[in-house]
Write a protein that holds these residues in place. Structure first.
Motif, PDB file in Angstrom:
ATOM      1  N   ILE A  64      -0.209   8.876   1.038  1.00 40.16           N
ATOM      2  CA  ILE A  64       1.022   8.976   0.162  1.00 40.16           C
ATOM      3  C   ILE A  64       0.696   8.589  -1.135  1.00 40.16           C
ATOM      4  O   ILE A  64      -0.272   7.569  -1.306  1.00 40.16           O
ATOM      5  N   GLU A  65       1.040   9.152  -2.136  1.00 43.82           N
ATOM      6  CA  GLU A  65       0.752   8.497  -3.523  1.00 43.82           C
ATOM      7  C   GLU A  65       2.376   7.832  -4.097  1.00 43.82           C
ATOM      8  O   GLU A  65       3.311   8.684  -4.179  1.00 43.82           O
ATOM      9  N   VAL A  66       2.512   6.594  -4.503  1.00 48.89           N
ATOM     10  CA  VAL A  66       3.502   6.046  -4.513  1.00 48.89           C
ATOM     11  C   VAL A  66       3.684   5.887  -6.098  1.00 48.89           C
ATOM     12  O   VAL A  66       2.974   5.068  -6.728  1.00 48.89           O
ATOM     13  N   PHE A  67       4.920   6.268  -6.432  1.00 49.81           N
ATOM     14  CA  PHE A  67       5.455   6.270  -8.057  1.00 49.81           C
ATOM     15  C   PHE A  67       6.571   5.306  -7.736  1.00 49.81           C
ATOM     16  O   PHE A  67       7.718   5.919  -7.469  1.00 49.81           O
ATOM     17  N   ALA A  78      14.679   5.967  -2.277  1.00 55.82           N
ATOM     18  CA  ALA A  78      13.373   6.588  -2.684  1.00 55.82           C
ATOM     19  C   ALA A  78      13.338   7.776  -1.962  1.00 55.82           C
ATOM     20  O   ALA A  78      14.377   8.082  -0.943  1.00 55.82           O
ATOM     21  N   MET A  79      12.334   8.792  -2.383  1.00 57.21           N
ATOM     22  CA  MET A  79      12.210  10.038  -1.784  1.00 57.21           C
ATOM     23  C   MET A  79      10.789  10.337  -1.431  1.00 57.21           C
ATOM     24  O   MET A  79      10.199  10.444  -2.402  1.00 57.21           O
ATOM     25  N   LEU A  80      10.564  10.862  -0.204  1.00 61.42           N
ATOM     26  CA  LEU A  80       9.076  11.295  -0.055  1.00 61.42           C
ATOM     27  C   LEU A  80       9.277  12.830  -0.304  1.00 61.42           C
ATOM     28  O   LEU A  80      10.092  13.610   0.013  1.00 61.42           O
ATOM     29  N   ALA A 109      12.264   5.909  -6.397  1.00 64.21           N
ATOM     30  CA  ALA A 109      11.183   5.769  -6.029  1.00 64.21           C
ATOM     31  C   ALA A 109      10.702   7.045  -5.462  1.00 64.21           C
ATOM     32  O   ALA A 109      11.336   7.639  -4.711  1.00 64.21           O
ATOM     33  N   GLY A 110       9.481   7.727  -5.953  1.00 65.25           N
ATOM     34  CA  GLY A 110       8.894   9.109  -5.529  1.00 65.25           C
ATOM     35  C   GLY A 110       7.700   8.972  -5.011  1.00 65.25           C
ATOM     36  O   GLY A 110       6.821   8.185  -5.454  1.00 65.25           O
ATOM     37  N   ILE A 111       7.724   9.494  -3.824  1.00 63.96           N
ATOM     38  CA  ILE A 111       6.576   9.077  -2.964  1.00 63.96           C
ATOM     39  C   ILE A 111       5.848  10.480  -2.416  1.00 63.96           C
ATOM     40  O   ILE A 111       6.596  11.163  -1.764  1.00 63.96           O
ATOM     41  N   VAL A 112       4.805  10.922  -2.792  1.00 67.37           N
ATOM     42  CA  VAL A 112       4.236  12.231  -2.723  1.00 67.37           C
ATOM     43  C   VAL A 112       3.262  12.139  -1.426  1.00 67.37           C
ATOM     44  O   VAL A 112       2.293  11.430  -1.438  1.00 67.37           O
ATOM     45  N   VAL A 113       3.731  13.086  -0.601  1.00 72.66           N
ATOM     46  CA  VAL A 113       2.943  13.154   0.421  1.00 72.66           C
ATOM     47  C   VAL A 113       1.859  14.287   0.746  1.00 72.66           C
ATOM     48  O   VAL A 113       2.186  15.452   0.396  1.00 72.66           O
ATOM     49  N   VAL A 141       6.385   4.172   4.753  1.00 68.12           N
ATOM     50  CA  VAL A 141       7.098   4.057   3.594  1.00 68.12           C
ATOM     51  C   VAL A 141       8.064   2.741   4.210  1.00 68.12           C
ATOM     52  O   VAL A 141       8.452   1.873   3.396  1.00 68.12           O
ATOM     53  N   ARG A 142       8.850   3.063   5.318  1.00 74.41           N
ATOM     54  CA  ARG A 142       9.860   2.071   5.773  1.00 74.41           C
ATOM     55  C   ARG A 142       9.241   0.720   5.888  1.00 74.41           C
ATOM     56  O   ARG A 142       9.925  -0.297   5.911  1.00 74.41           O
ATOM     57  N   SER A 143       7.959   0.716   6.408  1.00 76.73           N
ATOM     58  CA  SER A 143       7.157  -0.543   6.650  1.00 76.73           C
ATOM     59  C   SER A 143       6.892  -1.426   5.241  1.00 76.73           C
ATOM     60  O   SER A 143       6.857  -2.415   5.396  1.00 76.73           O
TER      61      SER A 143
END
Length: 311
Positions: A64-67, A78-80, A109-113, A141-143
Motif C-alpha cells: 500500500i502507498e499511503v497519501f 480514508a479510501m483504499l 486519506a488516499g491509499i493505493v493498493v 489500514v484499519r490497524s
C-alpha cells in the motif's frame, strides 16, 4: 551577520527536511517477508513501464502507498484505491496515485493498493489472489488508523475497471475465508464502510470484460466459478453503501455491469447505492480532467462521501 545568515540557512534546511519527512508517501508491504499467501517463488520480476501512464506488471510484492491529507483539512475518512488494467497490469498513477492526491485535496486519506495480478506461474488458485491482497490491505489500514489520523469506521474503497472488480469483490465478499490468518492484523474486519465503483467490471457472465474474465478465471471456468466472481450476485443487507459511475458508450466494460449492481442493491441490499450514467466518456477516463461534462463525477463523489455518517 554572516553567523546569523548561516544559522538561518540551517534552520530553513532543517525545516524543509522535517517537512519532507512528514509529507513523504509511505510504502508498506502487505505481508511479512516470506509469508505471502498463495505465492510461488519464481524468477519472474515485477515490471514498471513509464510512458504517459505508469503501468505495473507481474506484481511480486504487494504494497500500500499511503497519501495523507494535511492535518488542517483532514476529515478522518480514508479510501483504499484499486487501479484497473484488465487484471494484466495496474494503471498505477492514472487510476491510483492521481486519485490519492485528488482525495487528499478534499481531506481524505488516499491509499493505493498494489495488488497481485492473477498468474499461473506464481500462484495456485489465482482467482483468489486479488481478494486475498484486498482483505489484507484494508485490515492493515484499519490497524494503523490511529497513527494516520483515520477513523477506523470511515474507511472506504474505490476501484476502476478491473480494480472495480477487486473492490466489489471485497465489498461483497469481505468475510470470505481466502487465506489463513498470520498475525493480529488478520483479526480485524475487512468490511469497507463504503465503496465507489468507477466503470467497474462486476459480472463474469455475458456482459463481462472478456480480458479480465480470462485473466482471473482462465479459459473455460465452471459456472460455479463464474457465479462466485459475479459480484452483484453476492449483495446482501451488509453490503456497504455504493457509488457507481459509468459511461453509456463504454465499449470495453458494458454499462450493464454498474446497472446490475445498482439494481440488486435496491432489492437485495439496503438500497443504498447511487448510479451516475454519462452519455459519452468511453472507458478508462479516470478524473476526466479534459472532459468538462464528465469530470463532475469526482465532485459528486466528494459530496457523497462527506454526507455519509459513521456507524
Amino acid at each position: 551577520m554572516k553567523f546569523i545568515s548561516i544559522k538561518r540557512y540551517l534552520i530553513v534546511v532543517m525545516s524543509l527536511t522535517v517537512f519532507g519527512c512528514a509529507s513523504k508517501e509511505r510504502v508498506i508491504e502487505l505481508w511479512p517477508e516470506g509469508k505471502i499467501p498463495n505465492h510461488i517463488k519464481t524468477e519472474e520480476k515485477e515490471v514498471h513501464e513509464q510512458t504517459n501512464i505508469l503501468r505495473i506488471k507481474n506484481v511480486q510484492t504487494p504494497t500500500i502507498e499511503v497519501f495523507l491529507p494535511d492535518e488542517s483539512n483532514a476529515t478522518g475518512k480514508a479510501m483504499l484505491i484499486f487501479p484497473g488494467g484488465g487484471y494484466g497490469l495496474l494503471a498505477y498513477d492514472w487510476e491510483g496515485t492521481d486519485i490519492a492526491k485528488f482525495l487528499n485535496n478534499h481531506g481524505i486519506a488516499g491509499i493505493v493498493v498494489k495488488y497481485r495480478l492473477p498468474s499461473d506461474k506464481t500462484q495456485t488458485k489465482k482467482h483468489t489472489v486479488p481478494l486475498i491482497d484486498a482483505q489484507r490491505a484494508i485490515r492493515l489500514v484499519r490497524s494503523r488508523a490511529e497513527d494516520w489520523n483515520i477513523d477506523k469506521n470511515e474507511i472506504g474503497i474505490i476501484g476502476f475497471s478491473a480494480g472495480g472488480h477487486v473492490a466489489s469483490t471485497l465489498g461483497t465478499q469481505y468475510n470470505k475465508n481466502v487465506y489463513e490468518p498470520i498475525d493480529k492484523i488478520d483479526e480485524l474486519s475487512a468490511r469497507p464502510d463504503f465503496m465507489a465503483l468507477i466503470y467497474p467490471v462486476i459480472t463474469m457472465g455475458e456482459k463481462t470484460h472478456k480480458g479480465s474474465k480470462k485473466k482471473l478465471l482462465g479459459e473455460n471456468p465452471s459456472e460455479a466459478l463464474v457465479n462466485a466472481y459475479s459480484n452483484h450476485l453476492h449483495i446482501n443487507k451488509e453490503t456497504p453503501v455504493t457509488f457507481l459511475v459509468h459511461a453509456i458508450d463504454d465499449k470495453a466494460v458494458p454499462k450493464e455491469n454498474s446497472e446490475f449492481f445498482h439494481g440488486l442493491m435496491s432489492t437485495q441490499g439496503e438500497g443504498m447505492s447511487s448510479l451516475y450514467l454519462y452519455k459519452k466518456g468511453g472507458h478508462g477516463f479516470s478524473l476526466a480532467k479534459e472532459k468538462p461534462h464528465l469530470k463532475e463525477w469526482s465532485k459528486k463523489l466528494i459530496s457523497w462521501v462527506n454526507e455519509l455518517e459513521s456507524d
